[in-house]
Design a protein around this motif. Structure first.
Motif, PDB file in Angstrom:
ATOM      1  N   SER A 119       0.830  -1.285   0.236  1.00 21.83           N
ATOM      2  CA  SER A 119      -0.031   0.130   0.330  1.00 21.83           C
ATOM      3  C   SER A 119       0.936   1.620  -0.248  1.00 21.83           C
ATOM      4  O   SER A 119       1.053   2.446  -0.671  1.00 21.83           O
ATOM      5  CB  SER A 119      -0.945  -0.342   1.845  1.00 21.83           C
TER       6      SER A 119
ATOM      7  N   LYS B 180       1.571   4.334  -3.086  1.00 21.20           N
ATOM      8  CA  LYS B 180       0.232   5.920  -2.579  1.00 21.20           C
ATOM      9  C   LYS B 180       2.171   6.416  -3.272  1.00 21.20           C
ATOM     10  O   LYS B 180       1.781   7.697  -3.822  1.00 21.20           O
ATOM     11  CB  LYS B 180       0.301   5.480  -0.916  1.00 21.20           C
TER      12      LYS B 180
ATOM     13  N   GLU C  86       1.878   6.846  -6.849  1.00 22.34           N
ATOM     14  CA  GLU C  86       0.840   8.258  -6.852  1.00 22.34           C
ATOM     15  C   GLU C  86       1.460   9.010  -6.708  1.00 22.34           C
ATOM     16  O   GLU C  86       0.974  10.367  -6.894  1.00 22.34           O
ATOM     17  CB  GLU C  86      -0.453   7.926  -6.186  1.00 22.34           C
ATOM     18  N   GLU C  87       1.972   9.590  -5.926  1.00 25.35           N
ATOM     19  CA  GLU C  87       2.701  10.573  -5.574  1.00 25.35           C
ATOM     20  C   GLU C  87       3.883  11.473  -6.211  1.00 25.35           C
ATOM     21  O   GLU C  87       3.792  12.134  -6.814  1.00 25.35           O
ATOM     22  CB  GLU C  87       3.566  10.821  -4.325  1.00 25.35           C
TER      23      GLU C  87
ATOM     24  N   LEU D  83      -4.231   9.504  -8.465  1.00 29.29           N
ATOM     25  CA  LEU D  83      -4.316   8.563  -7.718  1.00 29.29           C
ATOM     26  C   LEU D  83      -5.020   7.692  -9.143  1.00 29.29           C
ATOM     27  O   LEU D  83      -5.707   7.620 -10.050  1.00 29.29           O
ATOM     28  CB  LEU D  83      -6.416   9.190  -7.275  1.00 29.29           C
TER      29      LEU D  83
ATOM     30  N   ARG E  57      -9.909   3.105  -3.560  1.00 29.57           N
ATOM     31  CA  ARG E  57      -9.834   2.634  -1.688  1.00 29.57           C
ATOM     32  C   ARG E  57     -11.053   2.749  -1.362  1.00 29.57           C
ATOM     33  O   ARG E  57     -11.920   4.071  -1.749  1.00 29.57           O
ATOM     34  CB  ARG E  57      -8.562   3.435  -1.333  1.00 29.57           C
TER      35      ARG E  57
END
Length: 303
Positions: A32, A36, A39-40, A45, A49
């Motif tokens: 996870s 993330k 994504e950053e 996104l 979720r």
């Protein structure tokens, strides 16, 4: 970056955070966190979720397309670099429809004799799943039908043509016949593959084309289950000729050609179209091309 893309591909395949984490060998928390971070880095996104995985955003679906290309190229690079020092080596993953499993050894055995540093994983699955596994980089080679349902963007090599036989006890009503029609085959209690298998859809289509509805008494996605029932002498099945031959059927069972009409379907090898192609896959395709004549026999396909 490559590790994060591997995580994204695993999530696309498993559709579950915990199972995807197991596939890539990390904890669910690490997976996870990795997604993330991806994504950053991309500034969008990627994953919808909730309490559980709910799918990918539109940006996530586009990222998946690029992830497949990038990860595929990275794996190809590692394979090519290793080949320069070790020769052809690595892990070849083959996905095959159940009816093609008996011919896999005809391909893997001579290939490993030439390239002893290669190891194999062979997976039995449906024709639709084979294409999904190839697209998601979870399989390198597929063995499937070529001419019955869409294949998409793959390289295809015909190996042989699949024709069909009624497998039945010699003392059954049709057991002493030299041939039977599709209509006659529909009238006996049949053990057949489950409807998600393309072989079952093909068999059902031919039975219905003969104006009959198949008398399916048992369904299974396992050829072992089908054959153990048929060997009792109280059940019958419809199997490809090449499979019946490799099983070495003897009394009290007979493999009777199904005619009126005689039908056949092409079975072949499929692989993703890549440039450059993986050397391991290219070498296996070349080996399969040599083996194709021996597999096809009297039902030879042009290759």
């Amino acid at each position: 970056m490559i590790e994060k893309l591997e995580m994204l591909l695993a999530l696309a395949s498993e559709r579950h955070f915990g199972r995807a984490a197991e596939v890539v060998g990390v904890t669910q928390q690490s997976l996870s966190a990795g997604i993330k971070q991806l994504e950053e880095r991309l500034g969008v996104l990627l994953v919808q979720r909730g309490s559980r995985f709910q799918g990918f955003t539109a940006e996530g679906e586009k990222a998946l397309e690029w992830a497949r290309r990038i990860v595929g190229d990275a794996r190809a690079m590692r394979q090519e670099v290793r080949r320069l020092s070790r020769g052809l080596a690595g892990h070849l993953r083959i996905a095959a429809i159940p009816t093609a499993l008996p011919v896999v050894a005809s391909l893997t055995t001579p290939f490993r004799a030439r390239h002893p540093e290669v190891r194999f994983t062979v997976r039995s699955t449906t024709s639709a799943e084979i294409l999904s596994l190839l697209a998601n980089l979870e399989a390198d080679i597929g063995l499937t039908y070529l001419d019955n349902e869409p294949l998409g963007r793959v390289t295809a090599l015909p190996l042989y043509r699949e024709s069909y036989r009624l497998i039945t006890a010699a003392d059954a009503p049709l057991g002493r016949r030299e041939s039977v029609t599709w209509a006659e085959a529909a009238g006996v209690p049949l053990c057949l593959l489950t409807p998600d298998m393309q072989n079952r859809r093909i068999v059902d289509a031919h039975l219905r084309a003969a104006g009959t509805e198949p008398a399916t008494a048992l369904e299974s996605n396992s050829m072992i289950v089908l054959m153990t029932h048929v060997r009792t002498g109280r059940w019958a099945s419809i199997l490809p000729t090449v499979l019946a031959g490799l099983l070495g059927l003897t009394e009290p069972l007979r493999a009777i050609p199904i005619t009126a009409p005689e039908v056949s379907h092409a079975i072949g090898l499929v692989a993703l179209q890549r440039d450059p192609a993986l050397s391991l896959v290219s070498a296996f395709v070349a080996e399969a091309r040599e083996a194709a004549l021996g597999l096809s026999g009297s039902e030879e396909l042009p290759i």
